[in-house]
Write a protein that holds these residues in place. Structure first.
Motif, PDB file in Angstrom:
ATOM      1  N   LYS A  94      53.007 -15.862  73.967  1.00  0.00           N
ATOM      2  CA  LYS A  94      52.880 -16.986  74.889  1.00  0.00           C
ATOM      3  C   LYS A  94      53.999 -16.969  75.924  1.00  0.00           C
ATOM      4  CE  LYS A  94      51.837 -20.994  72.947  1.00  0.00           C
ATOM      5  NZ  LYS A  94      51.841 -22.091  71.939  1.00  0.00           N
ATOM      6  N   ALA A  95      55.211 -16.662  75.468  1.00  0.00           N
ATOM      7  CA  ALA A  95      56.339 -16.581  76.396  1.00  0.00           C
ATOM      8  C   ALA A  95      56.149 -15.420  77.364  1.00  0.00           C
ATOM      9  CB  ALA A  95      57.644 -16.422  75.617  1.00  0.00           C
ATOM     10  N   ALA A  96      55.644 -14.293  76.848  1.00  0.00           N
ATOM     11  CA  ALA A  96      55.425 -13.118  77.685  1.00  0.00           C
ATOM     12  C   ALA A  96      54.349 -13.380  78.737  1.00  0.00           C
ATOM     13  CB  ALA A  96      55.034 -11.924  76.825  1.00  0.00           C
ATOM     14  N   ALA A  97      53.285 -14.061  78.349  1.00  0.00           N
ATOM     15  CA  ALA A  97      52.214 -14.376  79.294  1.00  0.00           C
ATOM     16  C   ALA A  97      52.734 -15.274  80.406  1.00  0.00           C
ATOM     17  CB  ALA A  97      51.057 -15.051  78.562  1.00  0.00           C
ATOM     18  N   GLN A  98      53.545 -16.250  80.050  1.00  0.00           N
ATOM     19  CA  GLN A  98      54.105 -17.139  81.067  1.00  0.00           C
ATOM     20  C   GLN A  98      54.982 -16.345  82.037  1.00  0.00           C
ATOM     21  OE1 GLN A  98      56.316 -20.514  79.541  1.00  0.00           O
ATOM     22  NE2 GLN A  98      55.896 -21.675  81.405  1.00  0.00           N
ATOM     23  N   MET A  99      55.744 -15.399  81.494  1.00  0.00           N
ATOM     24  CA  MET A  99      56.561 -14.545  82.350  1.00  0.00           C
ATOM     25  C   MET A  99      55.685 -13.716  83.278  1.00  0.00           C
ATOM     26  SD  MET A  99      57.484 -11.071  82.662  1.00  0.00           S
ATOM     27  CE  MET A  99      57.154 -10.350  81.046  1.00  0.00           C
ATOM     28  N   LEU A 100      54.625 -13.139  82.739  1.00  0.00           N
ATOM     29  CA  LEU A 100      53.745 -12.287  83.530  1.00  0.00           C
ATOM     30  C   LEU A 100      53.023 -13.040  84.638  1.00  0.00           C
ATOM     31  CD1 LEU A 100      52.154 -10.154  80.661  1.00  0.00           C
ATOM     32  CD2 LEU A 100      53.681  -9.325  82.454  1.00  0.00           C
ATOM     33  N   TRP A 101      52.775 -14.312  84.414  1.00  0.00           N
ATOM     34  CA  TRP A 101      52.064 -15.116  85.414  1.00  0.00           C
ATOM     35  C   TRP A 101      52.992 -15.842  86.377  1.00  0.00           C
ATOM     36  CZ3 TRP A 101      48.866 -17.446  80.833  1.00  0.00           C
ATOM     37  CH2 TRP A 101      47.900 -16.515  80.428  1.00  0.00           C
ATOM     38  N   VAL A 157      51.249 -22.328  79.721  1.00  0.00           N
ATOM     39  CA  VAL A 157      50.415 -21.763  78.656  1.00  0.00           C
ATOM     40  C   VAL A 157      49.793 -22.889  77.850  1.00  0.00           C
ATOM     41  CG1 VAL A 157      50.476 -20.474  76.501  1.00  0.00           C
ATOM     42  CG2 VAL A 157      51.720 -19.624  78.489  1.00  0.00           C
ATOM     43  N   THR A 158      48.490 -22.807  77.655  1.00  0.00           N
ATOM     44  CA  THR A 158      47.800 -23.847  76.887  1.00  0.00           C
ATOM     45  C   THR A 158      47.668 -23.494  75.416  1.00  0.00           C
ATOM     46  OG1 THR A 158      45.678 -22.859  77.545  1.00  0.00           O
ATOM     47  CG2 THR A 158      46.509 -24.689  78.883  1.00  0.00           C
ATOM     48  N   GLU A 159      47.504 -22.197  75.123  1.00  0.00           N
ATOM     49  CA  GLU A 159      47.397 -21.796  73.718  1.00  0.00           C
ATOM     50  C   GLU A 159      47.437 -20.288  73.575  1.00  0.00           C
ATOM     51  OE1 GLU A 159      44.631 -20.407  71.663  1.00  0.00           O
ATOM     52  OE2 GLU A 159      43.887 -19.563  73.536  1.00  0.00           O
ATOM     53  N   GLY A 160      47.735 -19.843  72.338  1.00  0.00           N
ATOM     54  CA  GLY A 160      47.729 -18.430  72.018  1.00  0.00           C
ATOM     55  C   GLY A 160      47.172 -18.251  70.613  1.00  0.00           C
ATOM     56  N   HIS A 161      46.466 -17.155  70.380  1.00  0.00           N
ATOM     57  CA  HIS A 161      45.865 -16.947  69.058  1.00  0.00           C
ATOM     58  C   HIS A 161      45.549 -15.473  68.831  1.00  0.00           C
ATOM     59  CE1 HIS A 161      42.417 -17.159  71.825  1.00  0.00           C
ATOM     60  NE2 HIS A 161      41.815 -16.345  70.957  1.00  0.00           N
ATOM     61  N   VAL A 185      47.376 -10.414  70.464  1.00  0.00           N
ATOM     62  CA  VAL A 185      47.377 -11.859  70.702  1.00  0.00           C
ATOM     63  C   VAL A 185      46.745 -12.170  72.053  1.00  0.00           C
ATOM     64  CG1 VAL A 185      48.789 -13.948  70.876  1.00  0.00           C
ATOM     65  CG2 VAL A 185      49.545 -12.067  69.407  1.00  0.00           C
ATOM     66  N   THR A 186      45.860 -13.135  72.090  1.00  0.00           N
ATOM     67  CA  THR A 186      45.258 -13.582  73.342  1.00  0.00           C
ATOM     68  C   THR A 186      45.877 -14.920  73.738  1.00  0.00           C
ATOM     69  OG1 THR A 186      43.154 -12.436  73.006  1.00  0.00           O
ATOM     70  CG2 THR A 186      43.122 -14.352  74.462  1.00  0.00           C
ATOM     71  N   VAL A 187      46.255 -15.029  74.998  1.00  0.00           N
ATOM     72  CA  VAL A 187      46.904 -16.237  75.510  1.00  0.00           C
ATOM     73  C   VAL A 187      46.097 -16.795  76.681  1.00  0.00           C
ATOM     74  CG1 VAL A 187      49.015 -17.210  76.494  1.00  0.00           C
ATOM     75  CG2 VAL A 187      49.167 -15.331  74.826  1.00  0.00           C
ATOM     76  N   ASN A 188      45.922 -18.093  76.707  1.00  0.00           N
ATOM     77  CA  ASN A 188      45.244 -18.772  77.808  1.00  0.00           C
ATOM     78  C   ASN A 188      46.204 -19.737  78.489  1.00  0.00           C
ATOM     79  OD1 ASN A 188      42.190 -18.042  77.599  1.00  0.00           O
ATOM     80  ND2 ASN A 188      42.796 -18.484  75.492  1.00  0.00           N
ATOM     81  N   GLY A 189      46.030 -19.918  79.782  1.00  0.00           N
ATOM     82  CA  GLY A 189      46.907 -20.828  80.503  1.00  0.00           C
ATOM     83  C   GLY A 189      46.466 -21.020  81.942  1.00  0.00           C
ATOM     84  N   VAL A 207      44.955 -13.514  78.965  1.00  0.00           N
ATOM     85  CA  VAL A 207      45.399 -12.133  78.804  1.00  0.00           C
ATOM     86  C   VAL A 207      45.507 -11.819  77.315  1.00  0.00           C
ATOM     87  CG1 VAL A 207      47.847 -12.778  78.853  1.00  0.00           C
ATOM     88  CG2 VAL A 207      47.186 -10.447  79.445  1.00  0.00           C
ATOM     89  N   THR A 208      45.216 -10.593  76.955  1.00  0.00           N
ATOM     90  CA  THR A 208      45.388 -10.142  75.575  1.00  0.00           C
ATOM     91  C   THR A 208      46.530  -9.135  75.557  1.00  0.00           C
ATOM     92  OG1 THR A 208      43.059 -10.491  74.999  1.00  0.00           O
ATOM     93  CG2 THR A 208      44.324  -8.972  73.620  1.00  0.00           C
ATOM     94  N   LEU A 209      47.523  -9.403  74.729  1.00  0.00           N
ATOM     95  CA  LEU A 209      48.732  -8.587  74.679  1.00  0.00           C
ATOM     96  C   LEU A 209      48.893  -7.906  73.329  1.00  0.00           C
ATOM     97  CD1 LEU A 209      51.208 -11.204  76.225  1.00  0.00           C
ATOM     98  CD2 LEU A 209      49.974  -9.383  77.440  1.00  0.00           C
ATOM     99  N   ALA A 210      49.559  -6.768  73.342  1.00  0.00           N
ATOM    100  CA  ALA A 210      49.966  -6.104  72.106  1.00  0.00           C
ATOM    101  C   ALA A 210      51.452  -6.383  71.967  1.00  0.00           C
ATOM    102  CB  ALA A 210      49.704  -4.605  72.183  1.00  0.00           C
ATOM    103  N   VAL A 211      51.840  -7.051  70.901  1.00  0.00           N
ATOM    104  CA  VAL A 211      53.221  -7.461  70.689  1.00  0.00           C
ATOM    105  C   VAL A 211      53.753  -6.825  69.406  1.00  0.00           C
ATOM    106  CG1 VAL A 211      54.738  -9.428  70.241  1.00  0.00           C
ATOM    107  CG2 VAL A 211      52.880  -9.636  71.899  1.00  0.00           C
TER     108      VAL A 211
END
Length: 230
Positions: A94-101, A157-161, A185-189, A207-211
């Motif tokens: 979730k933190a990574a997605a926020q950074m990427l966006w 970010v609204t959610e991650g799962h 992990v898939t993150v929505n926001g 976005v779907t990330l490999a962490v």
């Protein structure tokens, strides 16, 4: 006129055959029945898509083999935040997605943007797909045009799962994750973009990330999947 980065859903061309094999071997390892996760990590696509994290839609993107810039105190990372010390996959994703966006061409150069993003990556070269991450940044010409317009973006970010296929794979073989400790992990926001003269807009993002989160270590970003999997 609004320039936006393409969405992440069509990214995939930068994953070379060898890199795909390495990522699949690490992420899925013994999960031979995990067709869903294999599709996430090795899915096909024609163009690198930049998350509106790094910039607005470019007409072109850096080559998949573009070298990662050195992350030094001299160049800095501008407005790109440092990676958090988190050992939980979903929280880190979730933190990574926020950074990427998120990005700010007003005080961050393209090289600084890349350096800041590089700091979030795993240092294990076998599992790090830098091309999938650096491909999110527009080419130098577009970045310069965005800077001329003071373009910047903020994200929430609204959610991650964990995608259902990944959860099923873990349920089928819990020990398989212990090879590389890479989680999908898939993150929505949402992303809000703004530029000169009051221009701007808000868009939904996913976005779907490999962490990678090895035991007793902070998590790190391994790759951005070529398509979003819920």
């Amino acid at each position: 006129m609004k320039n936006r980065l393409p969405s992440l859903s069509s990214y995939g061309a930068g994953w070379s055959a060898n890199r795909r094999i390495a990522i699949v071997a690490g992420v899925v390892a013994a999960l031979l029945v995990l067709a869903g996760v294999v599709a996430v990590v090795t899915g096909s696509g024609e163009d690198h898509q930049a998350p509106a994290t790094t910039a607005p839609a470019p007409t072109g993107s850096p080559t998949a083999t573009e070298a990662a810039p050195e992350h030094s105190s001299a160049s800095g990372s501008g407005s790109v935040p440092k990676p958090p010390q988190i050992s939980e996959p979903v929280a880190y994703a979730k933190a990574a997605a926020q950074m990427l966006w998120s990005y700010d061409t007003r005080d961050t150069s393209r090289d600084q943007q890349l350096a800041g993003m590089r700091a979030w990556m795993t240092t294990e070269s076998t599992y790090a797909d830098w091309a999938s991450v650096s491909g999110q940044v527009p080419d130098p010409v577009l970045w310069s045009r965005m800077a001329d317009q003071d373009q910047h973006a903020a994200a929430s970010v609204t959610e991650g799962h964990y995608p259902s296929a990944f959860k099923q794979a873990l349920a089928d073989d819990p020990s398989a994750i212990t090879e590389a400790y890479i989680y999908v992990v898939t993150v929505n926001g949402k992303q809000q973009i703004a530029w000169k003269k009051g221009g701007g807009g808000t868009e939904e993002r996913a976005v779907t990330l490999a962490v990678q989160c090895r035991p007793n270590q902070d998590c790190a970003l391994a790759a951005i999947a070529p398509s979003v999997t819920q």
